[in-house]
Design an enzyme around this catalytic site. Structure first.
Site, short mmCIF file in Angstrom:
data_model
loop_
_atom_site.label_atom_id
_atom_site.label_comp_id
_atom_site.label_asym_id
_atom_site.label_seq_id
_atom_site.Cartn_x
_atom_site.Cartn_y
_atom_site.Cartn_z
N ASP A 1 0.77 -1.24 0.00
CA ASP A 1 0.00 0.00 0.00
C ASP A 1 0.81 1.30 0.00
OD1 ASP A 1 -1.71 -2.10 0.54
OD2 ASP A 1 -2.87 -1.02 2.04
N GLU B 1 1.93 -8.98 11.80
CA GLU B 1 1.65 -8.64 10.40
C GLU B 1 2.96 -8.50 9.60
OE1 GLU B 1 -0.48 -4.99 10.18
OE2 GLU B 1 -0.83 -5.13 8.03
#
Ligand code: GLC
Length: 420
Positions: free
Chosen positions: A159, A383
């Site tokens: 992203d 993550e």
């Protein structure tokens, strides 16, 4: 200890399971994400094959009529997430976002299928035509300039990486109005994108909405269009894997092989000689990003590496002790903990490892596996991680990190346990 990690990983998948689809993590990401789901399926396949196929079915059930498989499926509205279905207004039942995400599904479906072809054949036959439709969409809608293009940084899956900075600079974020972010309430704001970036992300969503999510118009007129080396290589590899699956089902795969040939022929467009590497390119201005990141190294996954890239890979990798960083540690912009601007992601490492293995570089695969396993053994199923000191970052108990432990990173530890 080792057995515990395997059990913990299975538990994370089960806890994030919402019945047919899996959340990336509780809280921060309360919906179904496209490429996360493909990794989740791969993880489930190690202990529950039917559940793995259910995950792929659920993902593809939200395919759009034009073939696109959306990046988020908003199954169960959650006010803790922004931007939610009301902001996207992209329709669907359940509602979805209006962009796609890295097409890793065919590659991971092939791995799942090959674990047990007899038990999987019918399930594969059911999803295969949908995967073909999705790949056709990439070819016809997103690859019109040659390499795979993205219309929003979120479509890349990476992203916030520096590759998109030049394209983002041309997006006007000043008119998006007021909004309240939710991500910074879940994790440390210093690890997340800045407000100026978020304004631009929303401006791109508002543009998509203004043209009724007409994907061809978004490509031709939208505020952002960049060639993404990461998706280009993932798609190239996925075309190949899809054709292999087609053969297994006795299908004619000429069309898929044609897409693969066309896409491979476009690779010189994203090779930057000045950088000595593959590079993202702003397709509105023709300018390269001039930035080396993990997207370029995904070339290994698609058998598209070059000697110059080997040199760059070793330079970047040897600069940090844990895994392959998402951005060049020697670049001034490198930020070891900020989203996609330096940290290492176990999922990206697993894709790179598939590439290393397939090109006969077992030494690189073993090293990457050891470093990724160390991160998880030291600091759990986060993550992503700081590649300089292994600090866990982002959300905890993350589905794709657990899946990667079960399918790849934890492999030696599982074997050691078996031998003990
Ligand atoms: C972030 C990541 C993206 C991922 C999503 C859910 O947006 O950048 O790649 O799919 O989180 O985990």
């Amino acid at each position: 200890m080792t057995m515990d990690l395997h059990e913990q990983a299975r538990q994370i998948l089960r806890q994030n399971d919402r019945g047919g689809y899996t959340l990336p993590t509780h809280g921060l990401y309360p919906y179904q994400w496209n490429w996360d789901s493909a990794f989740a399926a791969w993880g489930f396949a190690t202990f529950d094959l039917p559940r793995a196929w259910d995950e792929i079915d659920t993902l593809l059930a939200s395919q759009w009529d034009d073939g696109m498989v959306p990046h988020i499926i908003f199954h169960d509205p959650d006010p803790g997430y922004f931007p939610g279905p009301d902001v996207w207004s992209a329709g669907g039942d359940p509602a979805t976002s209006g962009i796609s995400q890295p097409p890793v599904a065919a590659t991971l479906v092939r791995l799942i299928y090959e674990m047990n072809p007899d038990a999987s054949r019918d399930r594969l036959a059911a999803v295969y035509p949908k995967l073909v439709e999705w790949h056709r969409w990439w070819h016809e809608v997103r690859c019109v300039h040659g390499p795979a293009a993205i219309v929003h940084p979120w479509e890349s899956g990476r992203d916030n990486c520096p590759d998109w900075d030049i394209g983002m600079a041309n997006v006007d974020g000043s008119k998006v109005g007021d909004y309240t972010r939710r991500d910074t309430g879940h994790v440390d704001p210093s690890m997340r994108p800045k407000k100026s970036e978020y304004d631009r992300y929303l401006a791109m969503v508002q543009f998509g909405k203004s043209v009724g999510w007409d994907q061809k118009r978004i490509v031709s007129e939208g505020p952002f269009l960049m060639a993404d080396p990461g998706i280009t290589f993932i798609l190239l590899r996925a075309h190949h894997d899809l054709a292999v699956l087609g053969h297994a089902l006795d299908q004619d795969t000429d069309e898929i092989e044609g897409w693969e040939t066309t896409l491979r022929a476009a690779l010189p467009m994203i090779w930057n000689d000045d950088l000595q590497g593959y590079d993202a390119k702003d397709l509105r201005t023709g300018k390269f990003a001039r930035f080396l990141g993990s997207g370029a190294f995904l070339a290994y996954l698609a058998n598209a590496a070059r000697p110059e890239l080997d040199t760059q890979l070793m330079r970047v990798w040897n600069a940090v002790p844990y895994g392959i960083p998402s951005a060049d540690p020697e670049a001034p912009i490198f930020d070891a903990r900020r989203y996609w601007r330096g940290p290492t992601w176990p999922v990206v490492n697993s894709l790179l490892a598939i590439g290393f293995r397939d090109m006969g570089r077992a030494d690189l695969e073993v090293r990457l596996r050891r470093e990724t396993a160390e991160l998880i053994m030291k600091n759990g199923f986060s993550e992503y991680f700081d590649p300089t000191d292994a600090t866990p970052c982002g959300g905890a108990n993350f589905t794709w990190t657990a899946a990667i432990w079960l399918t790849w990173a934890g492999q030696d530890y599982e074997q050691a346990k078996g031998a003990a």
